[in-house]
Design a protein around this motif. Structure first.
Motif, mmCIF file in Angstrom:
data_model
loop_
_atom_site.group_PDB
_atom_site.id
_atom_site.type_symbol
_atom_site.label_atom_id
_atom_site.label_comp_id
_atom_site.label_asym_id
_atom_site.label_seq_id
_atom_site.Cartn_x
_atom_site.Cartn_y
_atom_site.Cartn_z
ATOM 1 N N LEU A 96 37.674 23.102 35.997
ATOM 2 C CA LEU A 96 37.023 21.692 35.909
ATOM 3 C C LEU A 96 37.501 20.469 34.571
ATOM 4 C CD1 LEU A 96 34.112 21.037 38.233
ATOM 5 C CD2 LEU A 96 36.554 20.200 38.880
ATOM 6 N N GLU A 97 37.168 21.411 33.656
ATOM 7 C CA GLU A 97 37.701 21.121 32.531
ATOM 8 C C GLU A 97 38.785 20.987 32.388
ATOM 9 O OE1 GLU A 97 35.005 21.636 28.208
ATOM 10 O OE2 GLU A 97 35.294 22.821 29.434
ATOM 11 N N LEU A 98 39.421 21.728 32.752
ATOM 12 C CA LEU A 98 41.126 21.714 31.828
ATOM 13 C C LEU A 98 41.693 20.703 33.096
ATOM 14 C CD1 LEU A 98 41.756 25.675 31.787
ATOM 15 C CD2 LEU A 98 41.932 24.213 29.874
ATOM 16 N N LYS A 99 41.000 20.512 33.980
ATOM 17 C CA LYS A 99 41.942 19.431 34.707
ATOM 18 C C LYS A 99 41.817 18.233 33.752
ATOM 19 C CE LYS A 99 42.251 19.108 39.982
ATOM 20 N NZ LYS A 99 41.686 18.885 40.857
ATOM 21 N N ARG A 100 41.347 17.867 33.449
ATOM 22 C CA ARG A 100 40.753 16.887 33.326
ATOM 23 C C ARG A 100 41.224 16.367 31.442
ATOM 24 N NH1 ARG A 100 36.476 15.490 29.574
ATOM 25 N NH2 ARG A 100 35.790 17.245 30.027
ATOM 26 N N THR A 101 42.022 17.378 31.037
ATOM 27 C CA THR A 101 42.168 17.380 29.902
ATOM 28 C C THR A 101 44.216 16.991 29.866
ATOM 29 O OG1 THR A 101 42.143 19.855 29.285
ATOM 30 C CG2 THR A 101 40.951 18.067 28.086
ATOM 31 N N LEU A 106 22.323 46.702 40.602
ATOM 32 C CA LEU A 106 23.049 45.639 41.484
ATOM 33 C C LEU A 106 22.557 44.607 41.645
ATOM 34 C CD1 LEU A 106 24.753 45.529 43.813
ATOM 35 C CD2 LEU A 106 23.074 46.961 45.590
ATOM 36 N N VAL A 107 21.550 44.271 41.139
ATOM 37 C CA VAL A 107 20.536 42.644 40.864
ATOM 38 C C VAL A 107 21.855 42.380 40.539
ATOM 39 C CG1 VAL A 107 18.726 41.344 40.514
ATOM 40 C CG2 VAL A 107 18.900 43.493 42.146
ATOM 41 N N ALA A 108 21.713 42.386 38.905
ATOM 42 C CA ALA A 108 22.091 42.003 37.687
ATOM 43 C C ALA A 108 23.459 41.483 38.246
ATOM 44 C CB ALA A 108 21.798 42.538 36.689
ATOM 45 N N LEU A 109 24.475 42.779 39.132
ATOM 46 C CA LEU A 109 26.254 42.134 39.474
ATOM 47 C C LEU A 109 25.951 40.882 39.914
ATOM 48 C CD1 LEU A 109 28.137 43.608 38.949
ATOM 49 C CD2 LEU A 109 28.021 45.080 41.444
ATOM 50 N N MET A 110 25.283 40.657 41.486
ATOM 51 C CA MET A 110 25.058 40.320 42.001
ATOM 52 C C MET A 110 24.568 38.142 41.590
ATOM 53 S SD MET A 110 22.762 41.393 45.303
ATOM 54 C CE MET A 110 23.191 42.611 46.370
ATOM 55 N N TYR A 111 23.744 38.036 40.419
ATOM 56 C CA TYR A 111 23.801 37.231 39.593
ATOM 57 C C TYR A 111 24.826 36.857 39.313
ATOM 58 C CZ TYR A 111 17.966 36.610 40.637
ATOM 59 O OH TYR A 111 17.337 36.907 40.670
ATOM 60 N N PHE A 112 25.766 37.880 38.299
ATOM 61 C CA PHE A 112 26.737 37.641 38.206
ATOM 62 C C PHE A 112 27.627 37.550 38.258
ATOM 63 C CE2 PHE A 112 30.733 39.244 35.490
ATOM 64 C CZ PHE A 112 30.357 38.420 34.582
ATOM 65 N N VAL A 113 28.193 37.791 39.280
ATOM 66 C CA VAL A 113 29.504 36.971 39.649
ATOM 67 C C VAL A 113 29.138 36.013 40.539
ATOM 68 C CG1 VAL A 113 30.271 37.589 42.199
ATOM 69 C CG2 VAL A 113 30.183 39.574 41.112
ATOM 70 N N VAL A 114 27.697 34.986 40.972
ATOM 71 C CA VAL A 114 28.248 34.154 41.027
ATOM 72 C C VAL A 114 28.230 33.051 40.182
ATOM 73 C CG1 VAL A 114 26.148 32.695 42.457
ATOM 74 C CG2 VAL A 114 26.727 34.326 43.419
ATOM 75 N N ASN A 115 26.544 33.307 39.359
ATOM 76 C CA ASN A 115 27.068 32.312 38.158
ATOM 77 C C ASN A 115 28.468 32.673 37.111
ATOM 78 O OD1 ASN A 115 24.463 31.545 37.952
ATOM 79 N ND2 ASN A 115 23.426 33.070 37.363
ATOM 80 N N TYR A 116 29.057 34.088 37.230
ATOM 81 C CA TYR A 116 30.409 33.780 36.150
ATOM 82 C C TYR A 116 31.459 32.871 37.312
ATOM 83 C CZ TYR A 116 34.284 35.713 33.394
ATOM 84 O OH TYR A 116 35.391 35.273 32.911
ATOM 85 N N SER A 117 31.078 32.993 38.493
ATOM 86 C CA SER A 117 32.294 32.154 39.351
ATOM 87 C C SER A 117 31.920 30.555 39.640
ATOM 88 C CB SER A 117 32.250 32.250 40.729
ATOM 89 O OG SER A 117 32.196 33.450 41.512
ATOM 90 N N LEU A 118 30.956 29.912 39.269
ATOM 91 C CA LEU A 118 30.424 28.599 38.747
ATOM 92 C C LEU A 118 30.889 28.353 37.552
ATOM 93 C CD1 LEU A 118 27.197 28.757 39.436
ATOM 94 C CD2 LEU A 118 28.973 26.879 40.605
ATOM 95 N N SER A 119 30.517 29.385 36.034
ATOM 96 C CA SER A 119 31.235 28.882 35.475
ATOM 97 C C SER A 119 32.548 28.760 34.550
ATOM 98 C CB SER A 119 30.599 29.563 33.833
ATOM 99 O OG SER A 119 31.252 31.047 34.134
ATOM 100 N N ILE A 120 33.353 29.176 35.786
ATOM 101 C CA ILE A 120 35.059 29.477 35.904
ATOM 102 C C ILE A 120 35.822 28.790 36.560
ATOM 103 C CG2 ILE A 120 37.057 30.823 37.654
ATOM 104 C CD1 ILE A 120 36.082 33.347 36.595
ATOM 105 N N VAL A 121 34.816 27.701 37.928
ATOM 106 C CA VAL A 121 34.897 26.368 38.349
ATOM 107 C C VAL A 121 35.221 25.241 37.200
ATOM 108 C CG1 VAL A 121 34.162 24.892 40.169
ATOM 109 C CG2 VAL A 121 34.323 27.374 40.677
ATOM 110 N N ALA A 122 33.946 25.395 36.449
ATOM 111 C CA ALA A 122 33.818 24.296 35.423
ATOM 112 C C ALA A 122 34.732 24.500 34.360
ATOM 113 C CB ALA A 122 31.480 24.340 34.883
ATOM 114 N N GLN A 123 35.559 25.444 33.881
ATOM 115 C CA GLN A 123 36.512 25.510 33.230
ATOM 116 C C GLN A 123 37.907 24.965 34.000
ATOM 117 O OE1 GLN A 123 37.104 29.734 31.962
ATOM 118 N NE2 GLN A 123 34.545 29.822 30.969
#
Lengths: 216, 242
Positions: free
Chosen positions: A211-216, A192-209
């Protein structure tokens, strides 16, 4: 393994409380280290005399120390010189010192990646160095820096778990408390602990992707 | 207007500019030619202090360029520069590229800067691209925007550093045409180029450089018909008969 026994409403609530501390500590550290790392990166990029050499030494020192040691330092060593920090501030200070050093390098190399001709074109049109930096160099550098900055944020969020050593009441620490009660809870709680870290961090990297797509 | 007096420049041990004496008058079009590595671009870049000189004196409009007390930003307002690789700002539209310096340096309002930008875009023949981004333009169009960007500051001097060297052959003409028009209007221009046709037609004076030295200065007709220096003769025969 006792999933039902581990996932009681009280335990989940307790984990979420820990997670909330993780998020808060990470958030404050991210903001502070973005500001400090940004300034340090810009000063070093601009090669401000003396100051940039001093900062270079500090950055190199911090980058080559384990974060764990810095956490020990802010919580256990600072009181020896009469600077007493509570657990949460001590964790924030340690994370900020470490991540500022990391981010300053990300930002400095981002600035350096902008073609030299951009600065020359801006300066030759009469803009001052600072104006050229603000209007020409920084906007271009920032776009390129989004992915590495976000990945630095993600590692900061994960690094908060190291503050378990000074009993910061964050997610990993609360997890330990629960599975400390019974060996049967160990795997369910870690999952469960792993899942919590994963959900938040993965969401962050999707947001980053995005942002990156938007600019190309 | 631009006076080099015994100018020397070194990069470490490398002697890039050797005893340069050169005077460029108001309204004159001077074309600097010579083999690569001869110091042409360095010479040009000294004029607006993108490069600093090591010895001698260099004055532009009566201001000592090398003097640390000279307000370099003020001097640069008066000198437009066009680069080989355009160096347009990729995150700004064509219009914003041109408006930036007039707004930030001269303090023009948005409306004023826009009006002037549009005027110069028309002059270089790409008014319809005002809202495009540099990446959407051809090389020739980008270079014309760069010229408009330089002109928008209302400079008295324009410097061109190999403005057509990075262009496809079919786009060279459109850029040279803009430069010719500018020359005919009496702009003081210093042009580093390999375009011999342009030099012959437009230049008031040709400056031939080799190994950091100005070897020859002459009016184009004289220079092309009968270069005095052996090195210039060799250079011309290579560049014209290939």
């Amino acid at each position: 393994m006792d999933f039902a026994g581990a996932y009681t409403p009280d335990n989940i609530k307790f984990l979420l409380e820990g997670f909330w501390v993780t998020i808060q500590v990470a958030f404050v550290s991210i903001i502070l280290s973005f500001i400090i790392g940004g300034l340090v990166g810009i000063i070093r990029y601009a090669k401000v005399p003396v100051l940039s050499q001093i900062l270079a030494m500090i950055v190199e020192t911090v980058r080559n120390l384990p974060l764990l040691l810095i956490i020990f330092f802010t919580y256990f060593a600072l009181p020896e010189v009469r600077i007493k920090l509570e657990i949460i501030p001590a964790a924030i200070v340690a994370l900020t010192i470490f991540e500022s050093a990391m981010l300053s390098e990300v930002i400095r190399s981002g600035l350096k990646s902008v073609d030299k001709g951009q600065m020359e074109a801006a300066r030759s049109s009469g803009l001052s160095y600072v104006q050229a930096l603000i209007h020409i160099i920084l906007p271009q550098a920032l776009r390129r820096m989004v992915p590495p900055i976000v990945s630095q944020f993600i590692s900061l969020l994960k690094d908060t778990s190291l503050a378990v050593v000074i009993s910061l009441p964050e997610l990993t620490h609360h997890g330990q408390i629960i599975y400390g009660q019974s060996q049967k809870f160990l795997i369910p709680i870690l999952i469960l602990v792993a899942l919590m870290y994963f959900v938040v961090n993965y969401s962050l990297s999707i947001v980053a992707q995005r942002l990156e797509l938007k600019r190309t | 207007m631009i006076v080099f007096d015994q100018v020397n420049k070194y990069y470490g041990d490398f002697h890039v500019l050797k005893n340069i004496n050169l005077t460029i008058n108001k309204g004159e079009v001077v074309v600097v030619i010579g083999p690569s590595g001869s110091g042409k671009s360095t010479l040009l870049r000294c004029i607006n202090r993108l490069e600093t000189i090591s010895e001698g004196s260099l004055s532009v409009n009566g201001l000592n360029v090398a003097d640390k007390k000279t307000d370099i930003n003020k001097l640069r307002r008066n000198i437009g520069m066009v680069f080989q690789h355009f160096h347009l700002y990729p995150h700004k539209t064509v219009l914003e590229n041109i408006m930036l310096a007039p707004k930030k340096v001269l303090g023009q309002t948005d409306a004023e800067a826009k009006k002037i930008a549009q005027k110069y875009l028309e002059k270089v023949g790409i008014a319809d691209k005002a809202n495009s981004f540099p990446s959407q333009l051809s090389g020739g169009q980008q270079q014309r925007v760069a010229i408009a960007r330089g002109l928008a500051m209302g400079p008295e001097i324009m410097l061109f550093d190999e403005p057509t060297s990075a262009l496809d052959p079919e786009m060279i003409g459109e850029v040279l045409d803009v430069m010719k028009a500018l020359a005919h209007e009496g702009m003081t221009m210093v042009v580093v180029t390999h375009e011999m046709g342009f030099a012959r037609e437009v230049a008031d004076r040709i400056v031939f450089m080799d190994e950091g030295k100005v070897l020859e200065e002459a009016i184009p007709a004289e220079f092309y018909a009968n270069p005095r220096e052996e090195r210039a003769r060799l250079f011309l025969s290579r560049i014209l008969n290939h």
